[in-house]
Design an enzyme around this catalytic site. Structure first.
Site, mmCIF file in Angstrom:
data_model
loop_
_atom_site.group_PDB
_atom_site.id
_atom_site.type_symbol
_atom_site.label_atom_id
_atom_site.label_comp_id
_atom_site.label_asym_id
_atom_site.label_seq_id
_atom_site.Cartn_x
_atom_site.Cartn_y
_atom_site.Cartn_z
ATOM 1 C CB CYS A 119 49.765 9.661 22.686
ATOM 2 S SG CYS A 119 50.607 8.809 21.325
ATOM 3 C CG HIS A 134 49.504 5.746 25.287
ATOM 4 N ND1 HIS A 134 48.265 6.203 24.881
ATOM 5 C CD2 HIS A 134 50.303 5.784 24.188
ATOM 6 C CE1 HIS A 134 48.307 6.493 23.584
ATOM 7 N NE2 HIS A 134 49.535 6.237 23.134
ATOM 8 C CD GLU A 152 46.366 5.858 27.755
ATOM 9 O OE1 GLU A 152 46.498 5.491 26.573
ATOM 10 O OE2 GLU A 152 47.001 6.816 28.253
#
Length: 238
Positions: free
Chosen positions: A108, A208, A210
């Protein structure tokens, strides 16, 4: 892994603190890596070199918008107040990593920083370009975006030519930095990933990963790249 430096409240304490959401380093540890957190702090090239010398890879994480001055633009009204200390820290670490040949993964904000470091620019507010705010719905709600990956790229070798991803960004890459190639776009043509062809491993995604720890391919890739680089350095030093 780089970190935030922001006001933080916990219990009776209300202080500026370095922090990173756990899901980031969970992604690394689940792939067999060990996460080292790198809070913003004063830095020069020599210090950055020493930090990178103690690591096997660098992950540039998400966070507040970059200072538009770093790519020659005036701030948009919707652009965050610059975190110039974090910008300087991460640009220095990235420069040291690139000079050393260390693997780099940008996430990001990290993808935007990689692009700017290579001389690129950013769209400061995507709703001005697209006419909607779907990429950043607000209130910490991630939106799922379909991603088309460019065949023959490093990212395609990791993810295939189609994937979905969790997005939360109101900025995106505009002019691509020199030496980088676009390796993914969404259905509206927004650049969702760039990479530098060849070695060392330099890959940056606007989304993202994660937030989807059921899919660890990107984290596995940076951990594996770090392991390879560590082995090569050990052989050179032997």
């Amino acid at each position: 892994m780089t970190t935030y430096l922001e006001p933080s409240r916990t219990g009776v304490w209300d202080v500026h603190a370095s922090f990173l959401p756990r899901v980031y380093f969970d992604g690394v540890t689940r792939c067999g890596g060990i996460a080292t957190l790198l809070p913003p702090q004063p830095v020069d090239a020599a210090v950055a070199d020493r930090v990178i010398d103690g690591l096997d890879a660098l992950v540039l994480t998400g966070g507040k918008d970059l200072d538009p001055g770093s790519y020659g633009r005036q701030p948009h009204p919707e652009t965050d107040e610059p975190r110039v200390d974090r910008d300087a820290w991460e640009f220095a670490l990235l420069d040291a990593a690139l000079r050393a040949g260390a693997p780099v993964l940008g996430i990001c904000r990290g993808a935007q920083l990689v692009n700017v470091a290579f001389g690129g620019t950013l769209h400061q507010h995507l709703p001005d370009v697209l006419g909607h705010s779907r990429h950043q719905a607000g209130n910490a709600v991630f939106t799922t975006t379909r991603i088309s990956v460019t065949p023959g790229t490093r990212l395609a070798s990791l993810m295939g030519e189609q994937t979905s991803a969790e997005c939360y960004h109101h900025q995106a890459i505009d002019r691509v930095g020199e030496g980088l190639v676009v390796c993914a776009r969404d259905d509206e043509g927004v650049i969702e990933a760039v990479e530098r062809p060849g070695e060392p491993f330099v890959l940056a995604v606007q989304w993202h990963p994660e937030e989807r720890l059921d899919d660890l391919r990107l984290f596995a890739a940076i951990v594996d790249a770090g392991r390879v680089w560590m082995t090569r350095r050990s052989e050179v030093d032997a």
